[in-house]
Design an enzyme around this catalytic site. Structure first.
Site, PDB file in Angstrom:
ATOM      1  CB  THR A   8     -25.873 -22.148 -53.674  1.00 18.87           C
ATOM      2  OG1 THR A   8     -27.084 -21.805 -53.090  1.00 18.87           O
ATOM      3  CG2 THR A   8     -24.801 -22.311 -52.590  1.00 18.87           C
ATOM      4  CE  LYS A  66     -26.778 -19.711 -50.312  1.00 21.12           C
ATOM      5  NZ  LYS A  66     -27.419 -20.830 -50.111  1.00 21.12           N
ATOM      6  CB  THR A  80     -29.573 -23.133 -47.089  1.00 19.20           C
ATOM      7  OG1 THR A  80     -29.562 -24.423 -46.174  1.00 19.20           O
ATOM      8  CG2 THR A  80     -27.954 -22.739 -47.279  1.00 19.20           C
ATOM      9  CD  GLU A 121     -33.639 -23.964 -55.357  1.00 15.31           C
ATOM     10  OE1 GLU A 121     -34.511 -24.862 -55.142  1.00 15.31           O
ATOM     11  OE2 GLU A 121     -32.463 -24.052 -55.008  1.00 15.31           O
ATOM     12  CG  ASN A 135     -34.947 -27.863 -55.428  1.00 16.67           C
ATOM     13  OD1 ASN A 135     -34.062 -27.902 -55.069  1.00 16.67           O
ATOM     14  ND2 ASN A 135     -36.077 -27.113 -55.842  1.00 16.67           N
TER      15      ASN A 135
END
EC number: 2.3.1.35
Lengths: 383, 383
Positions: free
Chosen positions: A146, A168, A179, A259, A378
């Protein structure tokens, strides 16, 4: 590497048009046997996506022949329709593969609360079945990405057998997993009970000790499938060790690609009265936004570490706590220690050591710094 | 307004050179009586600064004649020397005021783990005593500011008596209070036990439901002093209400001035089986970095709300959860609700309502968005 490193597996990753911006978004992993043993670990979040509820059910008998994974949509909080969509996905793959629908697990990742575009996903499943290959592991690893910037794969080979895997996950990493989707495969001849034991122990010590941003997903899933194609029964301890090694490798890759992160932070808690205490303290430190900002700014702000330790219920005396940052003991016995100017935080990895002086147990929690890039990424994820 | 709104109090705020960059950094609040009743609430962090430990002790008898506060240094994790420094500060003020050292509380705020510059603080105390004035409340409120951009004061006047107060705190706001110092005063004739009851109930419902960044300070302190100078015995219920009102006003000012915030978020949990459940769920949502980023980006990402609710132990069924953002029920019964495009998040305040459909209790937790400015400010605070 990846899920096709072990014999007896084929995989594929195709672009079905689910993910905005294109790219591969449907992955398929098939176990050609002779064994079809499997085990799984799922999110501890009480709000669970349809594919998590479904896969947990089909795994109850310890057998799986295939796993379908999609990025571009989490199929979480999508009501009865979401569950029907998961079921239809499994049955489509099962029909094309000639196996039972109850032997196909499904994993989804992406935005919560948006129904999957089944008119694209089902043809994608067909295409993935058509594209299955013993070399498809890399494509599959790409199809589950993602916000990941690189695919994550790992493998370990021992006496005639292999454990391989893909994962992932770049945001939402948290306790009870992230996740985070991961599929591991092995060609060792291992039964479902042994797979389950090895996988639970491995995830407890690896994925479950990654805490990128304290947020726990609705979709976390780690699956381990055994084909037995190597024809070799693995020594249980050696097998468990190999599974742990692959999980640790993948977990480290997740943190490295978190991230917006510019630093990896290893929070090591020593001198704990119990392993649970060590994990609780490590998590509290790893989740402290102020500390994560300080690390980003290369500021050895040990006061923020102590503040975080003080919110836990672990056994310790405040005036016996010590903290090292990159091996400089800037806090000793709850007070000022070595000169903070001695701390060099310019490298990408920062080690924070907390000595609780309360026992002999320890644990390491891995996290990353909090950056403006995390905020940007985000703030703009879904809209 | 501020701590001198009530009769019987004088205050001062002076620049002693403790805070880098200059500005007022020593505040003094004096209760001239006739009463000297007092109550206090302190951080729940197990790592407590010297002034917290000291002030808790001197408050044990329910009496205070003065409070010395400094910004520019938290005097936390500073060992035995830190405690001696707090004691010396109290005794210096007591000597100059002609009161007992055990009737002077001390509050400090600033960087943890750095000893206070006593050669500046003690002359600052002298100067503050010399500058005491019945109009000194604003100067005192300015002297406790750290990263605050504005002083925070409030007052309420009822039948012949007043409750006034000041507070500081812009980061590190969290449950069990924040670094957060607040001093409230009243001229009502109230004894220490009644002050304590009123203050505990008020802080539980106000400061303790502010959660800016989930980080709990080592220094949080809220004090309430009564002079009795109005000569009026306040009705207990009316008095408690006035204290709650002043605390709520100050708490709202803290959130409004939170570090780097561009949005205020009110997380209202309704339909809870208990107030504790409502608070637990509210806090979990308020601490979710992903949701805080989404609000910053004006993205009505209700999936992140459900993810946060799912990590709690509150009573609820996942498929009965509903979420409204600014009164649009984007999630109903655990699934997609009204069109998210209907949500207008352009205003500064964003209301997130979570209906647990499990009972009749409710609670509101106030927080703010997570911004790049927060990261910048907290990457550079100490170095």
């Amino acid at each position: 590497m990846s899920v096709t490193a072990a014999r007896g597996f084929r995989a594929a990753g195709v672009a079905a048009g689910i993910k905005s911006g294109g790219g591969r978004d449907v992955a398929l992993v098939v176990n050609d046997g002779p064994r079809d043993a499997a085990a799984g670990v799922f999110t501890a979040n009480r709000v669970q996506a349809a594919p998590v509820r479904y896969s947990r059910e089909v795994l109850a008998d310890g057998a799986l022949r295939a796993v379908v994974l999609n990025s571009g949509g989490a199929n979480a909080c999508t009501g009865p329709r979401g569950y029907q969509d998961t079921l239809a996905t499994a049955e489509r793959a099962a029909g094309r593969l000639g196996v039972d629908g109850a032997d196909v697990a499904v994993c989804s990742t992406g935005l919560i609360g948006v129904p999957l575009p089944m008119d694209r996903l089902l043809p994608g499943v067909d295409e993935a079945v058509a594209g299955l290959s013993p070399d498809g592991g890399q494509d599959a690893a790409r199809a589950v990405m993602t916000t990941d910037t690189v695919p994550k794969t790992a493998s370990v080979t021992r006496d005639g057998w292999t454990v391989g895997g893909m994962a992932k996950g770049a945001g939402m990493l948290a306790p009870g997993l992230a996740t985070m989707l991961a599929v591991l495969t092995t060609d060792a001849d291992v039964d479902a009970a042994a797979l389950d034991r090895a996988l639970r122990e491995a995830t407890r010590l690896t994925f479950d000790r990654v805490d990128s941003d304290g947020c726990m997903s609705t979709n976390d899933t780690v699956l381990l499938l055994a084909s037995g194609a190597a024809g070799t029964a693995a020594d249980p301890a050696c097998f468990a060790e190999a599974v742990r090694e692959v999980c640790a490798d993948l977990a480290a890759q997740l943190v490295a690609d978190a991230e917006g992160a510019s630093k990896e932070i290893h929070v090591e808690v020593v001198g704990a009265a119990s392993e649970d205490d060590a994990v609780e303290v490590g998590r509290s430190v790893a989740r402290n936004n102020l500390l994560k900002c300080a690390v980003h700014g290369e500021d050895p702000n040990w006061g923020r570490v102590l503040s975080a330790v003080g919110t836990t219920s672990a056994a310790f005396e405040p005036d016996r706590l010590s903290v090292a940052i990159n091996d400089v003991w800037v806090c000793r016995d709850g007070s000022v220690g070595e000169d903070r100017a001695l701390v060099d935080m310019t490298g990408r990895t920062v080690h924070v050591t907390v000595d609780l002086a309360a026992g002999k147990d320890s644990a390491v929690i891995r996290t990353n710094d909090l950056t403006a890039d995390y905020v940007h990424e985000n703030s703009e994820y879904s809209s």
